[in-house]
Write a protein that holds these residues in place. Structure first.
Motif: not given
Lengths: 220, 226, 251
Positions: B14, B18, B21-22, B79, B81, B83, C89-91, C132
């Motif tokens: 995970r 994640a 993605r970024t 942000r 969130f 985790p 998880d925002p991503r 997000r």
């Protein structure tokens, strides 16, 4: 407490006298060798202090009794002060004997890293506001930091070695008079350590009590 | 044990998914590593012999600092969130959370290292003995020790204010054995030293890794309480 | 069944909770009300094993597990917690987030369950969008799905209706109803007394870290709850003001 302070003060004076006046001058190194007495005495107590941090940390995590945390915190502070003294008195001797203020020999290096680890411990404590969280996190760091020290020492020793070793197993390269001066100094500094820890933990205890009192006033 | 490994894998997957993605941390670490190579070249401008001498130290310092960028984020809730919360509630051992995060960090930092290695080799004109297993042993053990110690300290620092400022301060003194042993073994291999001369360095790396494999089982849960 | 026995929590020198005892039988919802700073969230976190009490104990017995006491991961598998944080998880996309938790909880036929829930909370169309990009209400719906994903039998719900529109509230009620029918126990924290009371079998009021009122919802109406906690809030305000005045500075 009073008695402890008096005994410690007397022992410190005796230690200074024995080390600086009474003990014979070193045949080779001369007067500068006398810094050896407080140097070794503070070093021994720094190690003692950090061992107490370890014990306090483990005991805190097991019992969650804040008294153990106060003991660990106080001991770490005093240990850092003693380690600082070790790191200051060491170079004075080194400059005279080795011709340099600092050298990356194992014992010096390990002591320096030790200093960094416990300064980190104090900075960590200062960066956590909530008392029980501070105690818990600092305890974990107190344990990890201590476990790390022997590994640091091995790695540094492997890296290089030139430090004179006075005390080797089974053999002591010291005049009897010098040994007496050394032992008295170690005892004196250990008493000083005890006095400082006692004062420091009492201060912590009192300030916690004041905070509790203020809280009671506020909620009443 | 299989269950435990599966959960570790899930958590690591995970994290990486994640990150994929970024690619925020990855890009930052990689560019930083390359930048350091350039900056060191300007700052030190080493000659042939000096290059060989400083190369291993330079390489590892770069890895450590670049890795630090990623480690700091492992347990930081940014942000809006958090985790960790969901993992704390879930039916997994606290240790699985640690090893999941550490595994993800290991993969991420490992890729950055592999990408940076040829660039460093070219910039400093150092031929790496790629077929020498001892080089890889040094890189793998050094990275493993760094990531295990670093992930633990990141979780610890996350409990404090200004965790990102605090992390290097807490981590580097504790990381000294890895710094010394990794640099010395990598350097030794490059200088064609005998294996016997380096054996102690490898042993330090192994001991360090074992200590930080064991520590989470005993201590990690204390870092996650509230 | 879930119960707290004389739970107290001290942070520093402040007592956040003082000897709170309560119990919720299988298949019932306890509505927990109280003014801001009463200790509701702290109590909920302690009940959900996310924080440890300074004193006292928490007993959690998931329905259908008899007298056997579970602990650690085996017990956590039965807990459902919906808090201020979404724990998403925002991503990652909505579906990826739920799939992760479904696998982590070993939910049988996880893909089907994830689709079912996405559909139920009305996010099926957004399943492949990263969280997000979601609005607050959508995040809350997804957090709801996350909470009920593994059919927990012990539920801890902190302001579950916040950020939800009327439609979302209906979905929440349906999910809670399902869980209740499966004999789950729940603690529901809310500042909206009317909305919370409607969903509760029992009600409790927490003020200043103490349980000041507890009983079946059929006997204690929303007006009584409202009145109780308004009175408490005022007295707390008064004592705070008095303390500040005596210390010559504003609170």
């Amino acid at each position: 407490m009073r008695i402890l302070i008096r005994v410690a003060a007397a022992a410190m004076i005796a230690g200074l006298y024995l080390g600086l006046v009474w003990a014979p001058e070193d045949a080779i190194l001369g007067q500068v060798q006398r810094i050896f007495y407080p140097h070794v005495a503070t070093a021994w107590n720094a190690y003692l202090a950090f061992t107490v941090v370890l014990v306090g940390s483990i005991a805190y995590l097991r019992t969650r009794n804040e008294a153990w945390d106060r003991l660990a915190a106080s001991s770490a502070e005093i240990g850092v002060v003693f380690t600082t003294l070790v790191l200051l008195t060491g170079p004075i001797w080194a400059r005279a004997v080795w011709g340099v203020w600092w050298t990356w020999d194992p014992r010096l290096t390990t002591t320096l890293i030790l200093w960094f680890i416990y300064v980190g411990y104090l900075v960590l404590r200062a960066a956590i506001d909530q008392p029980d969280r501070r105690a818990r996190i600092a305890a974990v760091f107190g344990i990890i930091g201590f476990i790390d020290v022997p590994i640091v020492h091995f790695s540094v020793t492997w890296w290089r070695t030139i430090h004179p070793s006075v005390i080797r197993p089974g053999k002591l390269d010291l005049e009897p008079a010098m040994l007496v001066a050394l032992l008295v100094n170690v005892a004196a500094f250990t008493l000083l350590y005890a006095v400082l820890v006692a004062c420091r933990t009492r201060l912590e205890r009192v300030s916690a009590a004041v905070a509790a009192l203020r809280e009671r006033l506020r909620s009443a | 044990m299989v269950r435990f490994a599966r959960k570790v894998g899930l958590i690591a997957f995970r994290e990486l998914q994640a990150e994929a993605r970024t690619k925020e941390a990855f890009v930052a670490m990689l560019v930083f590593a390359l930048l350091v190579a350039v900056v060191f070249s300007f700052a030190l401008n080493p000659g042939r012999e000096a290059r060989e001498e400083i190369f291993p130290g330079l390489l590892w310092v770069t890895f450590f600092f670049a890795g630090l960028l990623g480690l700091g984020r492992s347990f930081a809730g940014d942000r809006g969130f958090e985790p960790l919360g969901g993992l704390l509630l879930a039916p997994v051992d606290r240790a699985a959370i640690f090893f999941g995060k550490a595994a993800a960090n290991l993969v991420l930092v490992g890729i950055v290292e592999l990408a940076a290695l040829p660039v460093f080799s070219a910039f400093f004109d150092i031929r790496l003995p790629l077929s020498d297993g001892r080089l890889w042993a040094s890189l793998v053990l050094g990275t493993l020790g760094f990531i295990l110690g670093g992930t633990f300290m990141a979780a610890l620092a996350a409990n404090a204010r200004a965790a990102e400022l605090l992390l290097p301060l807490l981590l580097f003194p504790v990381l000294v054995p890895v710094v010394i042993a990794a640099v010395q073994t990598t350097g030794g291999v490059l200088a064609r030293a005998l294996t016997e001369e380096l054996a102690f360095g490898y042993r330090i790396l192994v001991v360090y890794t074992v200590v930080f494999l064991a520590a989470p089982w005993l201590l990690f849960e204390y870092l996650l309480e509230s | 069944m879930l119960a707290a026995g004389a739970v107290s929590k001290r942070i520093g020198s402040r007592w956040i909770l003082h000897r709170v005892s309560l119990s919720v039988p299988d298949g019932q919802v306890l509505g927990l009300f109280g003014p801001n700073g009463a200790g509701k969230t702290t109590l909920l976190r302690i009940l959900a094993l996310l924080a440890r009490p300074t004193e006292g104990q928490v007993v959690l017995r998931p329905a259908g597990h008899g007298e056997r006491l579970l602990e650690g991961p085996a017990l956590r598998a039965h807990l459902g917690f919906l808090g201020h944080e979404s724990y998403l998880d925002p991503r990652l996309t909505a579906r990826e987030n739920l799939s992760f938790y479904a696998r982590l909880y070993d939910v049988p036929q996880s893909d089907r369950r994830v689709d079912e829930l996405l559909d139920q909370v009305g996010l099926a169309l957004f399943a492949h969008e990263p969280v997000r990009t979601f609005s607050r209400g959508m995040v809350q719906r997804l957090a709801m799905a996350r909470t009920f994903l593994h059919r927990p039998s012990l539920l801890f719900l902190d302001e579950p209706l916040s950020g939800l529109d009327a439609q979302g509230a209906v979905v929440f009620e349906a999910l809670l109803g399902e869980a209740r029918a499966a004999r789950a126990s729940a603690v529901l924290v809310s500042h909206d007394v009317a909305a919370g009371w409607r969903l509760a079998d029992r009600v409790a009021v927490l003020a200043g870290g103490e349980l000041v009122l507890e009983g079946p919802a059929s006997e204690i109406g929303p007006d009584r709850v409202q009145a109780e906690y308004r009175a408490r809030a005022q007295s707390a305000e008064r004592s705070r003001a008095a303390w500040s005045a005596s210390h010559g500075r504003s609170a």
